[in-house]
Design an enzyme around this catalytic site. Structure first.
Site, PDB file in Angstrom:
ATOM      1  NE  ARG A   1      -4.079  -1.712  -0.087  1.00 37.87           N
ATOM      2  CZ  ARG A   1      -4.953  -1.733  -1.050  1.00 37.87           C
ATOM      3  NH1 ARG A   1      -4.756  -1.024  -2.160  1.00 37.87           N
ATOM      4  NH2 ARG A   1      -6.038  -2.460  -0.941  1.00 37.87           N
TER       5      ARG A   1
ATOM      6  CD  GLU B   1      -1.277  -4.017 -18.082  1.00 38.64           C
ATOM      7  OE1 GLU B   1      -0.203  -3.885 -18.683  1.00 38.64           O
ATOM      8  OE2 GLU B   1      -2.346  -3.498 -18.462  1.00 38.64           O
TER       9      GLU B   1
END
Length: 181
Positions: free
Chosen positions: A63, A137
């Site tokens: 993150r 992706e």
């Protein structure tokens, strides 16, 4: 007494892919005015997926805002107008590679209600069936399965700082202990 604030003026400051930001001028209950900055977000979903062994699916991923890898429930953002249950099913399959025969709402939470419109919808998934993981992706994560009791202990011990995951796990455990799920 009903509390209120009346919007007098609203100005869009920023428009982005994930969120927008606006500055509002509001009239308060006492007649004075104040400024509110509001993050507009379409909301999200989080899924507590329980397998037949009594373990919950988690994902760990980097993150960026915290420069750290966090352990979280499978989750994702809602597209504008998207049905939260459909988004939850999608995220469970994309991130964990499974589908659920049973998919039940557990409520919603307002993670930062003072300045953000985001609502996270919580779901409970069971009777899971293997499917195929379909990561975006640019999405990189690792799936982990953790027993319910250990997940609760990790939340209580501060090992899981993510708020949606904390609340989801604690709510699920409370409902399970009360015999409501």
């Amino acid at each position: 007494m009903a509390h209120f604030e009346k919007t007098i003026d609203s100005t869009r400051i920023y428009e982005g892919r994930i969120l927008n930001l606006r500055r509002d001028t509001v009239e308060l209950e006492n007649g004075k005015t104040s400024t509110r900055e509001v993050v507009e977000h379409n909301g999200g979903v989080a899924v507590i997926a329980l397998d037949e062994d009594g373990t919950i699916f988690f994902v760990s991923q980097y993150r960026y805002p915290f420069a750290d890898v966090l352990l979280e429930l499978p989750a994702g953002k809602l597209e504008k107008g998207e049905d939260p249950a459909a988004a939850g099913r999608r995220e469970l399959e994309e991130e964990c590679g499974c589908t659920a025969q049973t998919f039940e709402p557990l409520g919603k939470l307002y993670p930062t209600c003072a300045y953000d419109t985001e609502i996270i919808h919580l779901f409970y998934a069971k009777n899971l069936h293997a499917s195929q993981q379909r990561l975006d992706e640019n999405e990189f994560l690792t799936v982990q399965k953790i027993p319910v009791e250990k997940a609760v202990a990790m939340v209580l011990d501060g090992e899981i700082p993510d708020a949606k995951t904390q609340l989801g796990i604690l709510k699920f455990a409370a409902l399970q202990n009360a015999g409501r799920i």
